[in-house]
Write a protein that holds these residues in place. Structure first.
Motif, PDB file in Angstrom:
ATOM      1  N   SER A 258       0.845   5.321   1.212  1.00 13.83           N
ATOM      2  CA  SER A 258       0.191   6.353   2.010  1.00 13.83           C
ATOM      3  C   SER A 258       1.116   7.559   2.109  1.00 13.83           C
ATOM      4  O   SER A 258       2.313   7.483   1.827  1.00 13.83           O
ATOM      5  CB  SER A 258      -0.169   5.833   3.414  1.00 13.83           C
TER       6      SER A 258
ATOM      7  N   ARG B 110      -4.334   7.352   0.647  1.00  6.35           N
ATOM      8  CA  ARG B 110      -4.535   5.941   0.966  1.00  6.35           C
ATOM      9  C   ARG B 110      -4.788   5.190  -0.334  1.00  6.35           C
ATOM     10  O   ARG B 110      -5.525   5.652  -1.202  1.00  6.35           O
ATOM     11  CB  ARG B 110      -5.710   5.760   1.919  1.00  6.35           C
TER      12      ARG B 110
ATOM     13  N   ARG C 220       0.837  -1.200   0.000  1.00  2.00           N
ATOM     14  CA  ARG C 220       0.000   0.000   0.000  1.00  2.00           C
ATOM     15  C   ARG C 220       0.876   1.256   0.000  1.00  2.00           C
ATOM     16  O   ARG C 220       2.032   1.226   0.425  1.00  2.00           O
ATOM     17  CB  ARG C 220      -0.910   0.027   1.231  1.00  2.00           C
TER      18      ARG C 220
END
Length: 196
Positions: A50, A96, A48
């Motif tokens: 961020s 995000r 991910r």
């Protein structure tokens, strides 16, 4: 040949990002005349991304509603990553994304409001807006997208051989190092197309 399989849940709502992990598998296969049996394909969890969005300038900043509609798009440099779910920006200006397979990605972030454009995308001390962001098996937590109200504009006239203005011309601006741009994956941030 290389094969990539991606499994991800669809976000619930425009600004939502799924909390479920993204699973992907990739391996090289040599296929001949015989069937393949007992094939074991390792599955990985996507990384991910961020970080934070920053606006620097004197123009009117985007509203909370405009921020909620922002999307951050990632395109695989090699073109094998499939269609990726865009990242989102929360009301607190935090980036995000769902998990993405390992690889290098170009990112684009359309302006959330008139007068603003993406000036840089930094991961630590590196500006990855040109080179692309490299993902491995760990999350990236320090991406900073900086939008600015300072723009460089190019104006002029497209003329035909008869020296008359061409009202239907398409102007494509690309880096002067065209070969380097092409071999580097044709980063969409380094080109633009406009009509007269």
């Amino acid at each position: 040949s290389g094969t990539t399989a991606i499994s991800t849940a669809r976000p619930q709502g425009a600004a939502a990002v799924s909390l479920d992990p993204t699973l992907y598998a990739e391996m090289d296969l040599a296929v001949g005349d015989d069937d393949l049996a007992g094939l074991n394909v390792p599955v990985h969890v996507g990384a991910r991304i961020s970080g934070t969005v920053v606006f620097r300038g004197v123009a009117t900043p985007p509203t909370a509603q405009q921020i909620a509609r922002m999307s951050i798009n990632f395109r695989s440099v090699g073109g094998t990553g499939g269609i990726l779910t865009p990242g989102r920006v929360d009301a607190d200006m935090k980036i995000r994304t769902p998990g993405y397979p390992a690889g290098r990605y170009f990112l684009t972030a359309p302006s959330p409001a008139p007068g603003w454009s993406l000036a840089s995308a930094t991961e630590g001390a590196r500006d990855v807006s040109r080179s692309g962001i490299e993902l491995g098996d760990t999350d990236v937590t320090n991406l900073v997208l900086t939008f600015s109200d300072e723009r460089t504009e190019l104006t002029g006239t497209v003329r035909t051989r008869a020296s008359t203005g061409d009202q239907d011309a398409v102007v494509l601006a690309v880096p002067s190092d065209l070969r380097g741009w092409v071999t580097g994956g044709m980063n969409p941030r380094l080109s633009t197309t406009v009509r007269t």
